[in-house]
Motif scaffolding. Structure first.
Motif, PDB file in Angstrom:
ATOM      1  N   LYS A   1       0.829  -1.205   0.000  1.00  0.00           N
ATOM      2  CA  LYS A   1       0.000   0.000   0.000  1.00  0.00           C
ATOM      3  C   LYS A   1       0.864   1.256   0.000  1.00  0.00           C
ATOM      4  CE  LYS A   1      -3.906  -2.088   2.390  1.00  0.00           C
ATOM      5  NZ  LYS A   1      -4.696  -2.107   3.635  1.00  0.00           N
ATOM      6  N   PHE A   2       1.916   1.251   0.833  1.00  0.00           N
ATOM      7  CA  PHE A   2       2.813   2.406   0.877  1.00  0.00           C
ATOM      8  C   PHE A   2       3.473   2.601  -0.491  1.00  0.00           C
ATOM      9  CE2 PHE A   2       6.891   4.485   1.582  1.00  0.00           C
ATOM     10  CZ  PHE A   2       6.493   5.605   2.290  1.00  0.00           C
ATOM     11  N   GLY A   3       3.977   1.526  -1.069  1.00  0.00           N
ATOM     12  CA  GLY A   3       4.625   1.601  -2.374  1.00  0.00           C
ATOM     13  C   GLY A   3       3.682   2.065  -3.465  1.00  0.00           C
ATOM     14  N   HIS A   4       2.459   1.580  -3.429  1.00  0.00           N
ATOM     15  CA  HIS A   4       1.452   1.994  -4.418  1.00  0.00           C
ATOM     16  C   HIS A   4       1.205   3.489  -4.321  1.00  0.00           C
ATOM     17  CE1 HIS A   4      -2.731   2.595  -5.831  1.00  0.00           C
ATOM     18  NE2 HIS A   4      -2.366   1.760  -6.769  1.00  0.00           N
ATOM     19  N   LYS A   5       1.088   3.987  -3.097  1.00  0.00           N
ATOM     20  CA  LYS A   5       0.839   5.419  -2.885  1.00  0.00           C
ATOM     21  C   LYS A   5       2.030   6.257  -3.353  1.00  0.00           C
ATOM     22  CE  LYS A   5      -1.404   8.940  -1.143  1.00  0.00           C
ATOM     23  NZ  LYS A   5      -2.768   9.325  -1.433  1.00  0.00           N
ATOM     24  N   VAL A   6       3.250   5.809  -3.052  1.00  0.00           N
ATOM     25  CA  VAL A   6       4.447   6.519  -3.507  1.00  0.00           C
ATOM     26  C   VAL A   6       4.463   6.597  -5.028  1.00  0.00           C
ATOM     27  CG1 VAL A   6       6.981   6.405  -3.677  1.00  0.00           C
ATOM     28  CG2 VAL A   6       5.859   6.019  -1.466  1.00  0.00           C
TER      29      VAL A   6
ATOM     30  N   SER B   1      12.511   1.930  -6.216  1.00  0.00           N
ATOM     31  CA  SER B   1      11.855   0.952  -7.074  1.00  0.00           C
ATOM     32  C   SER B   1      11.332  -0.227  -6.256  1.00  0.00           C
ATOM     33  CB  SER B   1      12.832   0.463  -8.151  1.00  0.00           C
ATOM     34  OG  SER B   1      12.235  -0.539  -8.947  1.00  0.00           O
ATOM     35  N   ASP B   2      12.153  -0.724  -5.333  1.00  0.00           N
ATOM     36  CA  ASP B   2      11.726  -1.825  -4.465  1.00  0.00           C
ATOM     37  C   ASP B   2      10.573  -1.404  -3.551  1.00  0.00           C
ATOM     38  OD1 ASP B   2      13.584  -3.544  -5.563  1.00  0.00           O
ATOM     39  OD2 ASP B   2      14.968  -3.458  -3.862  1.00  0.00           O
ATOM     40  N   ILE B   3      10.599  -0.159  -3.069  1.00  0.00           N
ATOM     41  CA  ILE B   3       9.491   0.349  -2.244  1.00  0.00           C
ATOM     42  C   ILE B   3       8.203   0.316  -3.051  1.00  0.00           C
ATOM     43  CG2 ILE B   3       8.514   2.437  -1.196  1.00  0.00           C
ATOM     44  CD1 ILE B   3      11.425   3.153  -0.354  1.00  0.00           C
ATOM     45  N   GLU B   4       8.253   0.826  -4.272  1.00  0.00           N
ATOM     46  CA  GLU B   4       7.057   0.867  -5.114  1.00  0.00           C
ATOM     47  C   GLU B   4       6.518  -0.524  -5.423  1.00  0.00           C
ATOM     48  OE1 GLU B   4       7.630   3.321  -8.552  1.00  0.00           O
ATOM     49  OE2 GLU B   4       7.740   5.163  -7.352  1.00  0.00           O
ATOM     50  N   LYS B   5       7.377  -1.507  -5.426  1.00  0.00           N
ATOM     51  CA  LYS B   5       6.957  -2.895  -5.672  1.00  0.00           C
ATOM     52  C   LYS B   5       6.501  -3.587  -4.393  1.00  0.00           C
ATOM     53  CE  LYS B   5      10.240  -3.336  -9.446  1.00  0.00           C
ATOM     54  NZ  LYS B   5      11.559  -3.889  -9.820  1.00  0.00           N
TER      55      LYS B   5
END
Length: 93
Positions: free
Chosen positions: A24-29, A55-59
Motif C-alpha cells: 500500500k505504501f509503495g502503491h501510494k508513492v 523501485s523496491d518500495i514501489e513494488k
C-alpha cells in the motif's frame, strides 16, 4: 485514482484490500510520483534515496524506515497526515 478492474473504483478497492502495508505504501508513492511527473531517478535525487531502493518500495518489497518515509513524503511535496489520510490506509482497505 485510476480505475483498474472493470472500469470502477470497486476494483481498485478490492486490489488494495488484498495488499499488505508495504504494498500500500509503495502503491501510494508510485501514484504520487507519477502524478508529479517524476521519474524514479528524479524522486531519488530529490529525496536522497537510492533509485533501486525506491523501485523496491514501489513494488512493496521493502520494509521502509520512518526516516526514509519522511524523505520520500517530503520529496513528493506532502506530509505524513496528508499522505496517510487516504482510504488505502483506512478501514482495512
Amino acid at each position: 485514482m485510476r480505475s483498474i478492474v472493470g472500469g470502477s473504483i470497486v476494483g481498485v478497492k478490492l486490489i488494495l484490500s488484498n495488499m499488505d502495508i508495504k504494498e500500500k505504501f509503495g502503491h501510494k508513492v508510485k501514484e504520487l510520483r507519477e502524478n508529479k511527473g517524476f521519474s524514479i531517478e528524479q524522486l531519488a535525487n530529490i529525496s536522497n534515496v537510492d533509485r533501486n531502493y525506491i523501485s523496491d518500495i514501489e513494488k512493496g518489497k521493502r520494509n521502509v524506515s520512518i526516516e526514509i518515509m519522511e524523505k520520500i513524503i517530503l520529496a513528493l511535496d506532502t506530509d505524513f497526515p496528508i499522505f496517510f489520510n487516504n482510504n488505502e490506509f483506512k478501514n482495512g482497505i
